[in-house]
Enzyme design. Structure first.
Site: not given
Length: 287
Positions: A120, A141, A153, A191
């Site tokens: 991540s 991800h 992702e 993130n």
């Protein structure tokens, strides 16, 4: 490239979720971890998740049985991955843990096997450095909980080939997910954004601006989110949140990503969220 066999390394919340959706989609899937206890725990999570789908009418009993029949387990990474067409690494979110796994996979897998990471925030280029096939290393991800969340992702490093990207997009789409391709940048997109929300929430709590229930409530109501920042931090894991923030901060030097002291204190005393039954809501909820 046709994918038939999938190997998932890691049987925790993310690894078991990825293995579940892979088996549900019809792929022969093997989930591997370092001990039989961890593998069994992962299988129990999968059985519980599939059982809920059956109870809610989202899946037939025979579909559940078919998915479980396609799902296998192992405690030997090299043996589990040696015939895999596609491998997804979903181990602990630390480069020093992931890099040796990538090296083992490089040695065990056929040359055409794609090596994906569920990281991540760790640079894909760094992970690819542990292999001799950087063109076949890519980031996938997935979001938590994997069986329910549709977004994935996809992170393409400077050396990831277009073929690897295309195969990955097709594969992830076949799992019933929707994808967004992003560059190999610290924290990627999700993130870079959500860690700031969680970090700011911790700072507001340090200032005693309001209690966590009310802060979660106003965020849910104001933005139509299913969870507020403290509920989400407990779900993601406070330790994971701190690792993500520190990773971005170390790579960029951007002060806004420096973890709030409260988050670091919680990790130190073992209050890391739902996975251990101790998080924000056990420490700070109103009596």
């Amino acid at each position: 490239m046709a994918i038939k066999k999938v190997c998932v390394v890691g049987s925790g919340t993310m690894g078991s979720g990825i293995a579940q959706v892979s088996a549900q989609a019809g792929y022969e899937t093997i989930m591997v971890d370092v001990t039989q206890e961890l593998v069994d725990r992962g299988m129990n999570m999968i059985k519980t998740s599939l059982g809920k789908f059956v109870e809610k009418g989202r899946m037939k009993q025979e579909e559940m049985e078919g998915a479980l029949a396609r799902l296998h387990t192992s405690t030997d990474v090299k043996e589990a991955a040696r015939n895999a067409d596609y491998v997804i690494e979903a181990v602990f979110e630390r480069a020093e843990v992931k890099l040796p796994i990538l090296k083992q996979l490089e040695e065990a897998c056929p040359k055409q096997t794609i090596l994906a990471s569920n990281t991540s925030g760790i640079p894909i280029g760094l992970l690819a450095s542990a292999t001799k096939r950087p063109d076949k290393v890519i980031g996938t991800h997935f979001m938590n909980p994997v069986p329910l969340m549709r977004g994935v992702e996809i992170i393409k490093s400077l050396l990831t080939s277009e073929e690897t990207l295309k195969v990955t997009l097709d594969f992830v789409s076949s799992l019933g997910k929707e994808t967004v391709v992003v560059k190999d940048s610290p924290g990627f997109v999700t993130n870079r954004i959500i860690t700031l929300v969680l970090n700011e929430g911790a700072k507001l709590l340090e200032e005693n601006l309001a209690n966590i229930e009310d802060m979660d409530k106003i965020i849910r109501l104001s933005f139509n989110w299913p969870m507020g920042p403290f509920e989400l931090a407990d779900l993601i894991g406070i330790d994971v949140t701190v690792d993500l923030l520190e990773g971005i901060y170390q790579q960029t030097g951007w002060e806004r990503y420096k973890p709030a002291p409260l988050l670091k204190r919680m990790v130190e005393i073992g209050y890391t969220g739902r996975k251990v039954g101790k998080g924000f809501y056990q420490l700070f909820a109103k009596a």
